[in-house]
Design a protein around this motif. Structure first.
Motif, PDB file in Angstrom:
ATOM      1  N   ASN A   1       0.842  -0.790   0.074  1.00  0.00           N
ATOM      2  CA  ASN A   1       0.037   0.177   0.335  1.00  0.00           C
ATOM      3  C   ASN A   1       1.412   1.389   0.081  1.00  0.00           C
ATOM      4  O   ASN A   1       1.594   1.374   1.022  1.00  0.00           O
ATOM      5  N   PHE A   2       0.603   1.726  -0.634  1.00  0.00           N
ATOM      6  CA  PHE A   2       1.603   3.053  -0.887  1.00  0.00           C
ATOM      7  C   PHE A   2       0.164   4.272  -0.995  1.00  0.00           C
ATOM      8  O   PHE A   2      -0.565   4.247  -1.884  1.00  0.00           O
ATOM      9  N   LYS A   3       0.964   5.610  -1.020  1.00  0.00           N
ATOM     10  CA  LYS A   3       0.193   6.580  -1.055  1.00  0.00           C
ATOM     11  C   LYS A   3      -0.330   7.608  -2.971  1.00  0.00           C
ATOM     12  O   LYS A   3       0.617   7.634  -3.390  1.00  0.00           O
TER      13      LYS A   3
ATOM     14  N   TRP B   1      -5.799  -5.613 -10.891  1.00  0.00           N
ATOM     15  CA  TRP B   1      -6.807  -4.882 -10.592  1.00  0.00           C
ATOM     16  C   TRP B   1      -6.074  -3.910  -9.378  1.00  0.00           C
ATOM     17  O   TRP B   1      -4.846  -4.101  -8.649  1.00  0.00           O
ATOM     18  N   VAL B   2      -6.970  -3.071  -9.057  1.00  0.00           N
ATOM     19  CA  VAL B   2      -6.096  -2.384  -8.187  1.00  0.00           C
ATOM     20  C   VAL B   2      -7.192  -2.173  -7.006  1.00  0.00           C
ATOM     21  O   VAL B   2      -8.299  -2.264  -7.228  1.00  0.00           O
ATOM     22  N   THR B   3      -6.875  -2.028  -5.296  1.00  0.00           N
ATOM     23  CA  THR B   3      -7.834  -2.122  -4.342  1.00  0.00           C
ATOM     24  C   THR B   3      -6.761  -0.788  -3.785  1.00  0.00           C
ATOM     25  O   THR B   3      -5.743  -0.544  -4.078  1.00  0.00           O
ATOM     26  N   LYS B   4      -8.612  -0.770  -2.547  1.00  0.00           N
ATOM     27  CA  LYS B   4      -8.249   0.681  -2.160  1.00  0.00           C
ATOM     28  C   LYS B   4      -7.953   0.125  -0.762  1.00  0.00           C
ATOM     29  O   LYS B   4      -8.067  -0.965  -0.009  1.00  0.00           O
TER      30      LYS B   4
ATOM     31  N   HIS C   1      -4.423   5.677  -0.357  1.00  0.00           N
ATOM     32  CA  HIS C   1      -3.423   4.723   0.252  1.00  0.00           C
ATOM     33  C   HIS C   1      -4.419   3.365  -1.457  1.00  0.00           C
ATOM     34  O   HIS C   1      -5.631   2.923  -1.100  1.00  0.00           O
ATOM     35  N   SER C   2      -3.278   2.791  -1.834  1.00  0.00           N
ATOM     36  CA  SER C   2      -3.782   2.607  -3.431  1.00  0.00           C
ATOM     37  C   SER C   2      -2.884   1.288  -3.421  1.00  0.00           C
ATOM     38  O   SER C   2      -1.849   1.058  -2.993  1.00  0.00           O
ATOM     39  N   ARG C   3      -3.679   0.054  -3.656  1.00  0.00           N
ATOM     40  CA  ARG C   3      -2.228  -0.932  -3.851  1.00  0.00           C
ATOM     41  C   ARG C   3      -2.494  -1.621  -5.218  1.00  0.00           C
ATOM     42  O   ARG C   3      -3.450  -1.765  -5.754  1.00  0.00           O
TER      43      ARG C   3
END
Length: 261
Positions: free
Chosen positions: A120-122, A186-189, A212-214
């Motif tokens: 997870n990063f900003k 895919w992207v998650t919060k 933040h997301s990954r």
């Protein structure tokens, strides 16, 4: 004491006479340079080099000696003992068995995919999703190349993640490196959303949200580029219908108007 002093003076006088006379004047630069060299030798100081020798040593190309395989292996073992190996060299390899015996085929676990993700990063999930759509469906090497030349700030993090995911899939799960494809992305919060004050005019204030997301990727074995080109060529060749191969000697029915305007 007077006799001792007189004997020392006579000994120094005879030593001076015993030294052969030099054919160069004492005021010359050659004699001064030799005197400085003798002084440095007597005092164990580094000796000065002439301009020609200094130019020769400084301008000659230095050929780097290539290390042998034994020296490279010894250096790697020493680095492994100190824990200084890189990420790619420290990945453990899959061994067939502890005692050297081959593991039977029914006991081996075969893998068909490998899932990996960033931390997870900003970053906003909308911004990160654009990069995820850019690499989805591409071969792993092509996806890494896209991130190398991308101008987005998060592309460096995604590139390093793809490199590590490729190494794990090849070394740990025995997947074919030439057929690895980013099948899904895919992207998650992220779990944290930092909130900060947003100072506005006229005594008002708001709240800034820093999300933040990954990014997640799923690597699978797909078709190589050569196989895709061959299938595409075969599909296009099947669509070609030649008049010389299939010929019908029948009259035309319901012909369209040739001059309709």
């Amino acid at each position: 004491m007077q006799s001792v002093g007189a004997s020392l003076r006579s000994a120094s006088r005879t030593a001076r006479l015993a030294v052969p006379a030099h054919n160069v004047a004492s005021s010359s630069r050659v004699f001064q340079f030799q005197g400085v060299q003798r002084r440095h030798v007597s005092l164990r100081m580094p000796n000065f080099k002439g301009p020609v020798s200094w130019l020769r040593e400084s301008l000659t190309p230095n050929v780097r000696q290539q290390n042998t395989k034994e020296e490279i292996e010894a250096a790697r073992k020493q680095a492994a003992e100190k824990g200084q190996l890189s990420v790619f060299e420290s990945v453990p390899s899959v061994e067939e068995g502890e005692a050297g015996e081959k593991v039977p085929a029914w006991k081996k676990k075969t893998y068909t995919e490998h899932k990996y993700s960033t931390a997870n990063f900003k970053i906003s999930h909308r911004k990160l999703n654009m990069l995820g759509r850019q690499i989805a469906g591409k071969p792993i090497d092509s996806a890494i190349l896209q991130m190398m030349f991308s101008e987005k700030r998060a592309s460096k993090r995604i590139k390093s993640m793809l490199v590590v995911a490729k190494s794990h899939a090849v070394k740990l799960k025995d997947l074919d490196e030439q057929k690895l494809v980013v099948a899904e992305s895919w992207v998650t919060k992220g779990p944290h959303v930092f909130k900060r004050y947003d100072i506005k005019g006229r005594g008002r204030a708001g709240i800034k949200h820093h999300p933040h997301s990954r990014l997640h990727v799923l690597l699978k074995e797909g078709k190589t580029l050569a196989e895709k080109r061959a299938e595409d060529r075969e599909r296009k060749l099947k669509r070609i219908v030649s008049a010389g191969l299939v010929r019908e000697d029948v009259p035309l029915r319901n012909p369209g108007p040739a001059w309709a305007w």
